[in-house]
Motif scaffolding. Sequence first.
Motif, PDB file in Angstrom:
ATOM      1  N   SER A 190      37.939  46.426  38.768  1.00  0.00           N
ATOM      2  CA  SER A 190      38.673  45.444  37.952  1.00  0.00           C
ATOM      3  C   SER A 190      39.362  44.431  38.854  1.00  0.00           C
ATOM      4  CB  SER A 190      39.759  46.128  37.131  1.00  0.00           C
ATOM      5  OG  SER A 190      39.183  46.881  36.129  1.00  0.00           O
ATOM      6  N   HIS A 217      39.618  45.738  29.756  1.00  0.00           N
ATOM      7  CA  HIS A 217      38.977  46.649  30.696  1.00  0.00           C
ATOM      8  C   HIS A 217      37.466  46.716  30.452  1.00  0.00           C
ATOM      9  CE1 HIS A 217      39.246  49.458  33.913  1.00  0.00           C
ATOM     10  NE2 HIS A 217      38.603  50.388  33.238  1.00  0.00           N
ATOM     11  N   LEU A 258      45.252  51.191  29.980  1.00  0.00           N
ATOM     12  CA  LEU A 258      44.625  49.889  30.249  1.00  0.00           C
ATOM     13  C   LEU A 258      44.080  49.309  28.945  1.00  0.00           C
ATOM     14  CD1 LEU A 258      42.668  50.653  33.540  1.00  0.00           C
ATOM     15  CD2 LEU A 258      44.641  49.166  33.317  1.00  0.00           C
ATOM     16  N   LEU A 284      36.869  40.744  31.258  1.00  0.00           N
ATOM     17  CA  LEU A 284      37.883  40.583  32.297  1.00  0.00           C
ATOM     18  C   LEU A 284      37.555  39.362  33.168  1.00  0.00           C
ATOM     19  CD1 LEU A 284      40.409  41.686  33.687  1.00  0.00           C
ATOM     20  CD2 LEU A 284      38.940  43.124  35.095  1.00  0.00           C
ATOM     21  N   TYR A 341      47.959  43.900  31.842  1.00  0.00           N
ATOM     22  CA  TYR A 341      46.787  44.615  32.365  1.00  0.00           C
ATOM     23  C   TYR A 341      46.880  44.756  33.890  1.00  0.00           C
ATOM     24  CZ  TYR A 341      41.895  45.692  33.417  1.00  0.00           C
ATOM     25  OH  TYR A 341      40.745  46.266  33.886  1.00  0.00           O
ATOM     26  N   GLU A 343      28.259  47.959  27.433  1.00  0.00           N
ATOM     27  CA  GLU A 343      29.317  47.665  28.397  1.00  0.00           C
ATOM     28  C   GLU A 343      29.378  48.748  29.463  1.00  0.00           C
ATOM     29  OE1 GLU A 343      33.077  46.842  26.614  1.00  0.00           O
ATOM     30  OE2 GLU A 343      32.078  45.849  24.945  1.00  0.00           O
ATOM     31  N   LYS A 344      29.535  48.273  30.693  1.00  0.00           N
ATOM     32  CA  LYS A 344      29.590  49.232  31.810  1.00  0.00           C
ATOM     33  C   LYS A 344      31.023  49.699  32.007  1.00  0.00           C
ATOM     34  CE  LYS A 344      26.668  46.650  34.500  1.00  0.00           C
ATOM     35  NZ  LYS A 344      26.541  45.953  35.752  1.00  0.00           N
ATOM     36  N   GLU A 345      31.181  50.963  32.393  1.00  0.00           N
ATOM     37  CA  GLU A 345      32.508  51.478  32.734  1.00  0.00           C
ATOM     38  C   GLU A 345      32.924  50.906  34.086  1.00  0.00           C
ATOM     39  OE1 GLU A 345      35.181  53.561  31.958  1.00  0.00           O
ATOM     40  OE2 GLU A 345      34.454  52.987  29.968  1.00  0.00           O
ATOM     41  N   ILE A 346      34.145  50.460  34.187  1.00  0.00           N
ATOM     42  CA  ILE A 346      34.568  49.944  35.488  1.00  0.00           C
ATOM     43  C   ILE A 346      35.802  50.688  35.974  1.00  0.00           C
ATOM     44  CG2 ILE A 346      33.562  47.636  35.456  1.00  0.00           C
ATOM     45  CD1 ILE A 346      36.206  46.589  34.326  1.00  0.00           C
ATOM     46  N   SER A 347      35.908  50.793  37.295  1.00  0.00           N
ATOM     47  CA  SER A 347      37.077  51.481  37.871  1.00  0.00           C
ATOM     48  C   SER A 347      38.189  50.455  38.085  1.00  0.00           C
ATOM     49  CB  SER A 347      36.698  52.111  39.208  1.00  0.00           C
ATOM     50  OG  SER A 347      36.461  51.088  40.145  1.00  0.00           O
ATOM     51  N   ALA A 348      39.376  50.948  38.373  1.00  0.00           N
ATOM     52  CA  ALA A 348      40.516  50.059  38.610  1.00  0.00           C
ATOM     53  C   ALA A 348      40.231  49.139  39.794  1.00  0.00           C
ATOM     54  CB  ALA A 348      41.763  50.890  38.859  1.00  0.00           C
ATOM     55  N   GLN A 349      39.587  49.713  40.823  1.00  0.00           N
ATOM     56  CA  GLN A 349      39.256  48.938  42.017  1.00  0.00           C
ATOM     57  C   GLN A 349      38.283  47.803  41.668  1.00  0.00           C
ATOM     58  OE1 GLN A 349      40.763  49.344  44.956  1.00  0.00           O
ATOM     59  NE2 GLN A 349      39.655  47.535  45.658  1.00  0.00           N
ATOM     60  N   LEU A 376      47.159  48.111  36.081  1.00  0.00           N
ATOM     61  CA  LEU A 376      46.168  48.331  37.137  1.00  0.00           C
ATOM     62  C   LEU A 376      46.872  48.698  38.442  1.00  0.00           C
ATOM     63  CD1 LEU A 376      43.122  47.945  36.882  1.00  0.00           C
ATOM     64  CD2 LEU A 376      43.375  45.684  37.871  1.00  0.00           C
ATOM     65  N   ILE A 420      36.956  42.012  40.330  1.00  0.00           N
ATOM     66  CA  ILE A 420      36.510  40.995  39.358  1.00  0.00           C
ATOM     67  C   ILE A 420      37.572  39.900  39.243  1.00  0.00           C
ATOM     68  CG2 ILE A 420      36.035  40.549  36.906  1.00  0.00           C
ATOM     69  CD1 ILE A 420      34.895  43.452  36.782  1.00  0.00           C
ATOM     70  N   GLN A 473      33.891  44.600  32.140  1.00  0.00           N
ATOM     71  CA  GLN A 473      33.495  43.705  33.229  1.00  0.00           C
ATOM     72  C   GLN A 473      33.474  42.227  32.836  1.00  0.00           C
ATOM     73  OE1 GLN A 473      30.088  45.223  35.154  1.00  0.00           O
ATOM     74  NE2 GLN A 473      30.255  43.834  36.879  1.00  0.00           N
ATOM     75  N   LEU A 502      46.483  51.982  40.853  1.00  0.00           N
ATOM     76  CA  LEU A 502      46.121  51.922  42.271  1.00  0.00           C
ATOM     77  C   LEU A 502      47.203  52.539  43.139  1.00  0.00           C
ATOM     78  CD1 LEU A 502      44.528  48.381  42.238  1.00  0.00           C
ATOM     79  CD2 LEU A 502      43.317  50.520  42.627  1.00  0.00           C
TER      80      LEU A 502
END
Lengths: 97, 194
Positions: free
Chosen positions: B10, A10, A5, A15, A84, B2-8, A88, B13, A12, A92
Amino acid sequence: MFKELDPILHSQLRLAVVSLLIGVKEAEFTFIKEKTNATAGNLSVQIQKLKDVGYIEVEKQFKDNYPLTTCSITKKGVEAFEKYVKALQSYLDAGKK
Amino acid sequence: MEKEISAQQSLEIIEGMINKAKNKFSDNSFLYLLWGWVIFICSVGHFIMIKFSLFNNPEYIWAATWVAVIYQIIYLVKQGKKETVKTYTDEVINYLWVSFGISMFIITVILGRGNTWITLYPIILMMYGTPTFLSGVIMRFTPLKVGGICCWCLAIAATFTPSLYVLLLLALAVVTAWIIPGYLLKVKYKKDNV
């Protein structure tokens, strides 16, 4: 095998900015700030990072003596975003198996 | 930090942001209402003046459209300064109306030179229908689509109507195509932006 990714996307806020810009022609800093609920300081830093890698274009002007920053996504930004999203998807899909 | 984010996350968002930008239209109800009322007053006024022989040059009432053009330019400049985002749909709709304005001007010149004013009104009605219907399609706003269709029907009706009464058809066309959708659009915009 997972596709890697893009670390620039990647994150918050970055993105969120790119996802917002992908659907519009251009947006002012205030609009992006309002929609992402970010602080002006943090948003400025993230916009600068996106600009440095060439994902977005930033235009600075003055409107009624106030600085006005307008952002728009570049072709490189659109391509990175598409890549991206594909990566992703593979994450998933792998999670479902 | 920066916060870690999961694929879900993402995905959430992306979805959330795209939804915030989609179906975002500028409030252009004012322009529908401005032009709706100006054309309505001009056509009804023109009709009354001819019917009751009030003035020698009743067509001069259409000079009001030039005032509306100037007012519209001032309004658009002011409005442009307030907008914080430009969407592709807004741009398409703007150019659609610009091309309509240019076509109307050219049609008037062509028909004016040929002295075929009798066909002017049905053609104007047909022309009103196109950008109105297409704006309705682009914005997914049914009242504009219905308004556009009404203009086309009235264009056909106008060819079978004595020329004096065509002015009333023109008034009816702007009521269905611009005035009613204009007010409905205003309500919709307010509701969408609460």
